[in-house]
Design an enzyme around this catalytic site. Structure first.
Site, mmCIF file in Angstrom:
data_model
loop_
_atom_site.group_PDB
_atom_site.id
_atom_site.type_symbol
_atom_site.label_atom_id
_atom_site.label_comp_id
_atom_site.label_asym_id
_atom_site.label_seq_id
_atom_site.Cartn_x
_atom_site.Cartn_y
_atom_site.Cartn_z
ATOM 1 N N SER A 56 37.942 -18.966 47.069
ATOM 2 C CA SER A 56 36.739 -18.274 47.081
ATOM 3 C C SER A 56 36.265 -17.856 48.252
ATOM 4 C CB SER A 56 35.617 -18.862 46.306
ATOM 5 O OG SER A 56 34.274 -18.400 46.542
ATOM 6 N N TYR A 69 30.201 -26.543 45.009
ATOM 7 C CA TYR A 69 31.161 -25.335 44.688
ATOM 8 C C TYR A 69 31.953 -25.105 45.986
ATOM 9 C CZ TYR A 69 33.202 -21.146 43.299
ATOM 10 O OH TYR A 69 34.137 -19.923 43.147
#
Length: 173
Positions: A56, A69
């Site tokens: 990401s 995350y």
């Protein structure tokens, strides 16, 4: 092998559900590691294979309100970079794909679909794949699809952490 399973438990660290975060750590770290460990020996035997691990833009940016995350995605990028080094001179290519906001069910499931992050420069999954696939096949180590995402990562490397922290908190509102 495409390691693309993932989800997010977003919010301030003291307010998020620890059980969900442990599941996220298991999925993003443990399962990616285990699956890759099981598949790579077969690829090694054939001296051919492709592995894409989906990270990401959060892989590069420690994100307040998204701490676990981002940390799991940083692991995926680090893991991928190490494997890339191990297999660089073989027929096995390891790629870390680090997209930003992408139009999937991810945001809705994490209840972040109305944040600034998912209002601007959201990419369609087909566009991400069209950019990533040829680079994966060529053995590129890192793929960051989209100019917005490339700029985001570039600036995150040169701005002080205090500034990136403030921007991240704003983007997640």
């Amino acid at each position: 092998l495409v390691n693309n399973a993932g989800f997010n438990e977003c919010g301030l660290f003291t307010d998020t559900d620890m059980e969900q975060e442990m599941k996220m750590i298991d999925l993003h770290i443990r399962f990616v590691t285990q699956l890759t460990k099981r598949i790579l020996p077969m690829m090694k035997k054939n001296n051919y294979g492709r592995v894409v691990n989906v990270g990401s833009t959060g892989s590069f940016i420690p994100s307040p309100s998204d701490a676990v995350y981002s940390a799991t995605k940083a692991y995926i990028m680090s893991f991928s970079n190490a494997l890339y080094g191990e297999f660089k001179r073989t027929g096995i290519k390891i790629t870390s794909l680090c997209p930003g906001a992408t139009e999937t069910e991810f945001a809705a499931k994490a209840n972040i679909q109305d944040t600034l992050l998912f209002k601007y420069a959201v990419m369609k999954p087909d566009s991400v794949v069209e950019i990533a696939y040829p680079k994966l096949m060529k053995g590129k180590r890192l793929v960051i699809p989209g100019i917005y995402n490339k700029l985001l990562i570039f600036f995150s490397k040169i701005l002080p952490v205090g500034v990136t922290n403030s921007l991240t908190i704003t983007m997640m509102k």
